[in-house]
Design a protein around this motif. Structure first.
Motif, PDB file in Angstrom:
ATOM      1  N   THR A 107      -1.088  10.401   8.441  1.00 17.55           N
ATOM      2  CA  THR A 107      -1.938   9.783   7.244  1.00 17.55           C
ATOM      3  C   THR A 107      -1.330   8.360   7.148  1.00 17.55           C
ATOM      4  O   THR A 107      -2.116   7.332   6.745  1.00 17.55           O
ATOM      5  N   VAL A 108       0.103   7.978   7.319  1.00 19.65           N
ATOM      6  CA  VAL A 108       0.356   6.687   7.313  1.00 19.65           C
ATOM      7  C   VAL A 108      -0.324   5.926   8.370  1.00 19.65           C
ATOM      8  O   VAL A 108      -0.587   4.643   8.119  1.00 19.65           O
ATOM      9  N   MET A 109      -0.341   6.343   9.520  1.00 15.97           N
ATOM     10  CA  MET A 109      -0.992   5.633  10.589  1.00 15.97           C
ATOM     11  C   MET A 109      -2.533   5.471  10.299  1.00 15.97           C
ATOM     12  O   MET A 109      -3.021   4.360  10.743  1.00 15.97           O
ATOM     13  N   GLN A 110      -3.294   6.157   9.610  1.00 14.17           N
ATOM     14  CA  GLN A 110      -4.546   5.926   9.131  1.00 14.17           C
ATOM     15  C   GLN A 110      -4.613   4.935   8.313  1.00 14.17           C
ATOM     16  O   GLN A 110      -5.694   4.266   8.484  1.00 14.17           O
ATOM     17  N   VAL A 111      -3.774   4.808   7.552  1.00 12.96           N
ATOM     18  CA  VAL A 111      -3.679   3.600   6.628  1.00 12.96           C
ATOM     19  C   VAL A 111      -3.360   2.332   7.478  1.00 12.96           C
ATOM     20  O   VAL A 111      -3.989   1.453   6.991  1.00 12.96           O
ATOM     21  N   MET A 112      -2.572   2.348   8.300  1.00 14.92           N
ATOM     22  CA  MET A 112      -2.205   1.258   9.174  1.00 14.92           C
ATOM     23  C   MET A 112      -3.423   0.700   9.819  1.00 14.92           C
ATOM     24  O   MET A 112      -3.760  -0.478  10.030  1.00 14.92           O
ATOM     25  N   ALA A 113      -4.176   1.881  10.605  1.00 14.25           N
ATOM     26  CA  ALA A 113      -5.520   1.276  11.115  1.00 14.25           C
ATOM     27  C   ALA A 113      -6.403   0.708  10.287  1.00 14.25           C
ATOM     28  O   ALA A 113      -6.914  -0.173  10.789  1.00 14.25           O
ATOM     29  N   THR A 114      -6.474   1.154   9.148  1.00 16.07           N
ATOM     30  CA  THR A 114      -7.571   0.586   8.119  1.00 16.07           C
ATOM     31  C   THR A 114      -7.289  -0.722   7.822  1.00 16.07           C
ATOM     32  O   THR A 114      -7.997  -1.512   7.564  1.00 16.07           O
ATOM     33  N   VAL A 125       0.976  -1.172   0.092  1.00 19.52           N
ATOM     34  CA  VAL A 125       0.046   0.037   0.213  1.00 19.52           C
ATOM     35  C   VAL A 125       0.914   1.240  -0.189  1.00 19.52           C
ATOM     36  O   VAL A 125       1.817   1.330   0.926  1.00 19.52           O
ATOM     37  N   ALA A 126       1.067   1.928  -1.031  1.00 21.04           N
ATOM     38  CA  ALA A 126       1.803   3.162  -1.201  1.00 21.04           C
ATOM     39  C   ALA A 126       1.063   4.370  -0.952  1.00 21.04           C
ATOM     40  O   ALA A 126       0.068   4.551  -1.645  1.00 21.04           O
ATOM     41  N   VAL A 127       1.760   5.310  -0.261  1.00 19.47           N
ATOM     42  CA  VAL A 127       0.908   6.741  -0.175  1.00 19.47           C
ATOM     43  C   VAL A 127       1.977   7.662  -0.736  1.00 19.47           C
ATOM     44  O   VAL A 127       2.988   7.852  -0.281  1.00 19.47           O
ATOM     45  N   ASP A 128       1.429   8.304  -1.708  1.00 19.16           N
ATOM     46  CA  ASP A 128       2.453   9.229  -2.332  1.00 19.16           C
ATOM     47  C   ASP A 128       2.303  10.544  -1.669  1.00 19.16           C
ATOM     48  O   ASP A 128       1.697  10.806  -0.828  1.00 19.16           O
ATOM     49  N   ALA A 129       3.142  11.747  -2.277  1.00 13.32           N
ATOM     50  CA  ALA A 129       3.266  13.371  -1.665  1.00 13.32           C
ATOM     51  C   ALA A 129       1.943  13.880  -1.653  1.00 13.32           C
ATOM     52  O   ALA A 129       1.672  14.566  -0.690  1.00 13.32           O
ATOM     53  N   GLN A 130       0.961  13.444  -2.553  1.00 11.42           N
ATOM     54  CA  GLN A 130      -0.271  13.924  -2.544  1.00 11.42           C
ATOM     55  C   GLN A 130      -1.344  13.354  -1.781  1.00 11.42           C
ATOM     56  O   GLN A 130      -2.549  13.553  -1.731  1.00 11.42           O
ATOM     57  N   ARG A 131      -0.942  12.434  -0.851  1.00 14.33           N
ATOM     58  CA  ARG A 131      -1.769  11.395  -0.035  1.00 14.33           C
ATOM     59  C   ARG A 131      -2.715  10.634  -1.040  1.00 14.33           C
ATOM     60  O   ARG A 131      -3.750  10.200  -0.331  1.00 14.33           O
ATOM     61  N   GLN A 132      -2.368  10.362  -2.177  1.00 18.74           N
ATOM     62  CA  GLN A 132      -3.035   9.510  -2.863  1.00 18.74           C
ATOM     63  C   GLN A 132      -2.719   7.945  -2.405  1.00 18.74           C
ATOM     64  O   GLN A 132      -1.314   7.728  -2.505  1.00 18.74           O
TER      65      GLN A 132
END
Length: 145
Positions: free
Chosen positions: A118-125, A65-72
Motif C-alpha cells: 500500500t505504501v509503495m502504491q502511494v509512492m508510485a502514484t 501523505v498519511a496512510v492510516d490503519a484502514q488504508r485511508q
C-alpha cells in the motif's frame, strides 16, 4: 525668610506599565510552549526505527501523505487540517500543487499495520505525479524498553 511648602503631594498621572509587561512576557512564554502541542494531524502508528533525522529547511513548504490503519489516505499541507482523499485522487491533487510549488517536499507517513504494498502504491502514484524524491516519516524507538 524661607518658605516651606507643606501639604499634599501632587497626584501622579503616569501609568506604571511594568506589571503589564511582566504579564505579557508570561503569556508569550505560555503560547510558545503550547503552540507545538496544538499541531493537527492524522493518528498514525508509524514504525519505529533507529536512524538519524534528516536535515530539513524549516522555511521549505512540505506535504505529508498519511496512510492510516484502514488504508485511508490523507494529505496534510503545512498547518492546514488533514484532507481525506481517495487513493486514485492523490496523483492529480499532488500534481496540481507541484505546478504551483515546484520545490515542494513530500513525505509519507504510513501506519505500522499497513502492508508494504500500500505504501509503495502511494509512492508510485507520487512519482507518477512528478515528485522525484519522497521522504518516509518514522519514530525513534522508545528507549524505556
Amino acid at each position: 525668610m524661607i518658605s516651606v511648602r507643606r501639604g499634599r503631594k501632587k497626584p501622579m498621572s503616569d501609568i506604571n506599565v511594568v506589571p503589564y509587561i511582566d504579564v505579557m512576557l508570561v503569556l508569550l512564554i505560555i503560547f510558545m510552549v503550547t503552540a507545538p502541542m496544538m499541531m493537527q494531524g492524522v493518528e498514525v502508528d508509524v514504525p519505529e526505527v533507529t536512524s538519524g533525522p534528516l536535515e530539513r529547511d524549516e522555511n521549505q513548504e512540505y506535504l505529508i501523505v498519511a496512510v492510516d490503519a484502514q488504508r485511508q489516505v490523507f494529505i496534510e499541507r503545512g498547518e492546514e487540517a488533514p484532507q481525506s482523499v481517495q487513493p486514485n485522487e492523490v496523483g492529480p491533487y499532488v500534481a496540481t500543487i507541484l505546478q504551483q510549488q515546484p520545490s515542494l517536499e513530500v513525505y509519507i507517513r504510513g501506519d505500522n499495520r499497513v502492508d508494504y504494498g500500500t505504501v509503495m502504491q502511494v509512492m508510485a502514484t507520487l512519482q507518477g505525479a512528478g515528485i522525484q524524491s519522497v521522504g518516509l516519516i518514522t519514530e525513534a524507538p522508545d528507549e524505556s524498553n
